[in-house]
Design a protein around this motif. Structure first.
Motif, PDB file in Angstrom:
ATOM      1  N   MET A   1       4.871   4.452 -13.393  1.00  0.00           N
ATOM      2  CA  MET A   1       4.548   3.261 -12.674  1.00  0.00           C
ATOM      3  C   MET A   1       3.608   3.013 -13.717  1.00  0.00           C
ATOM      4  SD  MET A   1       2.910   3.398  -8.760  1.00  0.00           S
ATOM      5  CE  MET A   1       3.638   5.088  -8.370  1.00  0.00           C
ATOM      6  N   PRO A   2       3.490   1.845 -14.082  1.00  0.00           N
ATOM      7  CA  PRO A   2       2.749   0.840 -14.252  1.00  0.00           C
ATOM      8  C   PRO A   2       1.089   2.003 -13.899  1.00  0.00           C
ATOM      9  CG  PRO A   2       4.229  -0.703 -14.054  1.00  0.00           C
ATOM     10  CD  PRO A   2       4.611   0.354 -12.825  1.00  0.00           C
ATOM     11  N   THR A   3      -0.075   1.409 -14.382  1.00  0.00           N
ATOM     12  CA  THR A   3      -1.106   1.726 -14.422  1.00  0.00           C
ATOM     13  C   THR A   3      -2.016   0.103 -13.696  1.00  0.00           C
ATOM     14  OG1 THR A   3      -2.476   2.177 -15.887  1.00  0.00           O
ATOM     15  CG2 THR A   3      -1.264   3.835 -14.714  1.00  0.00           C
ATOM     16  N   ASP A   4      -1.610  -0.538 -14.447  1.00  0.00           N
ATOM     17  CA  ASP A   4      -2.495  -2.161 -14.786  1.00  0.00           C
ATOM     18  C   ASP A   4      -1.736  -3.047 -13.223  1.00  0.00           C
ATOM     19  OD1 ASP A   4      -3.351  -1.625 -16.873  1.00  0.00           O
ATOM     20  OD2 ASP A   4      -2.453  -2.854 -18.542  1.00  0.00           O
ATOM     21  N   TYR A   5      -2.420  -3.278 -12.112  1.00  0.00           N
ATOM     22  CA  TYR A   5      -1.418  -4.093 -10.980  1.00  0.00           C
ATOM     23  C   TYR A   5      -0.900  -5.446 -11.713  1.00  0.00           C
ATOM     24  CZ  TYR A   5      -2.313  -6.499  -6.937  1.00  0.00           C
ATOM     25  OH  TYR A   5      -1.744  -6.843  -6.071  1.00  0.00           O
ATOM     26  N   GLN A   6       0.577  -5.027 -10.562  1.00  0.00           N
ATOM     27  CA  GLN A   6       1.326  -5.550 -10.679  1.00  0.00           C
ATOM     28  C   GLN A   6       1.032  -6.950  -9.808  1.00  0.00           C
ATOM     29  OE1 GLN A   6       2.881  -5.702 -13.721  1.00  0.00           O
ATOM     30  NE2 GLN A   6       1.605  -4.042 -14.451  1.00  0.00           N
ATOM     31  N   PRO A   7       0.910  -7.316  -9.452  1.00  0.00           N
ATOM     32  CA  PRO A   7       0.811  -8.695  -8.529  1.00  0.00           C
ATOM     33  C   PRO A   7       2.383  -8.833  -8.198  1.00  0.00           C
ATOM     34  CG  PRO A   7      -0.154 -10.051 -10.539  1.00  0.00           C
ATOM     35  CD  PRO A   7       0.668  -8.945 -11.009  1.00  0.00           C
ATOM     36  N   ILE A   8       2.175  -8.240  -6.360  1.00  0.00           N
ATOM     37  CA  ILE A   8       2.829  -8.901  -5.751  1.00  0.00           C
ATOM     38  C   ILE A   8       4.166 -10.057  -5.227  1.00  0.00           C
ATOM     39  CG2 ILE A   8       2.985  -6.327  -4.747  1.00  0.00           C
ATOM     40  CD1 ILE A   8       1.943  -7.925  -2.409  1.00  0.00           C
ATOM     41  N   ALA A   9       4.942  -9.734  -4.488  1.00  0.00           N
ATOM     42  CA  ALA A   9       5.962 -11.573  -4.843  1.00  0.00           C
ATOM     43  C   ALA A   9       4.792 -11.800  -3.477  1.00  0.00           C
ATOM     44  CB  ALA A   9       7.430 -11.055  -4.245  1.00  0.00           C
ATOM     45  N   CYS A  10       4.850 -13.537  -3.655  1.00  0.00           N
ATOM     46  CA  CYS A  10       3.869 -13.809  -2.274  1.00  0.00           C
ATOM     47  C   CYS A  10       4.597 -13.715  -0.962  1.00  0.00           C
ATOM     48  CB  CYS A  10       4.147 -15.560  -2.307  1.00  0.00           C
ATOM     49  SG  CYS A  10       3.140 -15.698  -4.900  1.00  0.00           S
ATOM     50  N   GLY A  11       6.213 -13.978  -1.286  1.00  0.00           N
ATOM     51  CA  GLY A  11       7.277 -13.849   0.002  1.00  0.00           C
ATOM     52  C   GLY A  11       6.780 -12.498   0.631  1.00  0.00           C
ATOM     53  N   PHE A  12       6.240 -11.839  -0.054  1.00  0.00           N
ATOM     54  CA  PHE A  12       6.108  -9.927   0.240  1.00  0.00           C
ATOM     55  C   PHE A  12       4.490 -10.254   0.992  1.00  0.00           C
ATOM     56  CE2 PHE A  12       5.379  -5.149  -0.019  1.00  0.00           C
ATOM     57  CZ  PHE A  12       6.273  -4.982   0.690  1.00  0.00           C
ATOM     58  N   TYR A  13       3.899 -10.619   0.202  1.00  0.00           N
ATOM     59  CA  TYR A  13       2.819 -10.876   1.064  1.00  0.00           C
ATOM     60  C   TYR A  13       1.806 -11.261   1.786  1.00  0.00           C
ATOM     61  CZ  TYR A  13      -2.646 -11.218   0.642  1.00  0.00           C
ATOM     62  OH  TYR A  13      -4.009 -11.609   1.254  1.00  0.00           O
ATOM     63  N   ARG A  65      -3.138   0.314  -2.640  1.00  0.00           N
ATOM     64  CA  ARG A  65      -2.916  -0.977  -3.601  1.00  0.00           C
ATOM     65  C   ARG A  65      -1.206  -1.816  -3.798  1.00  0.00           C
ATOM     66  NH1 ARG A  65      -3.683   0.015  -9.859  1.00  0.00           N
ATOM     67  NH2 ARG A  65      -1.404  -0.748  -9.839  1.00  0.00           N
ATOM     68  N   LEU A  66      -1.383  -3.202  -3.602  1.00  0.00           N
ATOM     69  CA  LEU A  66       0.149  -3.959  -2.604  1.00  0.00           C
ATOM     70  C   LEU A  66       0.968  -3.635  -3.516  1.00  0.00           C
ATOM     71  CD1 LEU A  66      -1.814  -7.016  -1.645  1.00  0.00           C
ATOM     72  CD2 LEU A  66      -1.479  -4.562   0.036  1.00  0.00           C
ATOM     73  N   ASP A  67       0.877  -3.604  -4.979  1.00  0.00           N
ATOM     74  CA  ASP A  67       1.685  -2.664  -5.902  1.00  0.00           C
ATOM     75  C   ASP A  67       2.647  -1.491  -5.893  1.00  0.00           C
ATOM     76  OD1 ASP A  67       0.104  -2.053  -7.180  1.00  0.00           O
ATOM     77  OD2 ASP A  67       0.957  -2.660  -9.490  1.00  0.00           O
ATOM     78  N   HIS A  68       1.388  -0.768  -4.723  1.00  0.00           N
ATOM     79  CA  HIS A  68       2.535   0.847  -5.141  1.00  0.00           C
ATOM     80  C   HIS A  68       2.890   1.215  -3.686  1.00  0.00           C
ATOM     81  CE1 HIS A  68      -1.323   2.828  -7.827  1.00  0.00           C
ATOM     82  NE2 HIS A  68      -0.580   1.934  -7.604  1.00  0.00           N
TER      83      HIS A  68
END
Length: 90
Positions: A1-13, A65-68
């Motif tokens: 799993m990457p440690t840098d934040y990966q923005p999540i999809a707008c629809g999921f947000y 974290r949202l990407d987690h």
């Protein structure tokens, strides 16, 4: 799993925001900062941004974290669609 934040999809947000607005209890699976699988029933209170990463604040005060996020109720988060559901079928 990457440690840098990966923005999540707008629809999921948008789904996460709707859940928080309704103060709905949800089943949540996610990785914590130690990359351990965590799961349980909670509600989302709000969202915060810190150090270029977005977090959901849970009812307990814990920040995720949202990407987690792996799964919320029966919906797999984008990027985790093939990840197994570890919910107990008991």
């Amino acid at each position: 799993m990457p440690t840098d934040y990966q923005p999540i999809a707008c629809g999921f947000y948008d789904e996460l925001e709707a859940i928080a607005t309704r103060k709905k209890q949800v089943y949540l699976q996610y990785f914590n900062d130690l990359r351990q699988l965590c799961q349980g029933t909670t509600s989302l209170k709000t969202f915060v941004t810190r150090d270029h990463a977005e977090y959901a604040v849970l009812a307990s005060g814990e920040e995720v974290r949202l990407d987690h996020i792996i799964r919320i109720d029966d919906t797999a988060a984008p990027g985790f669609a093939e990840y197994p559901d570890f919910r107990c079928g008991c």
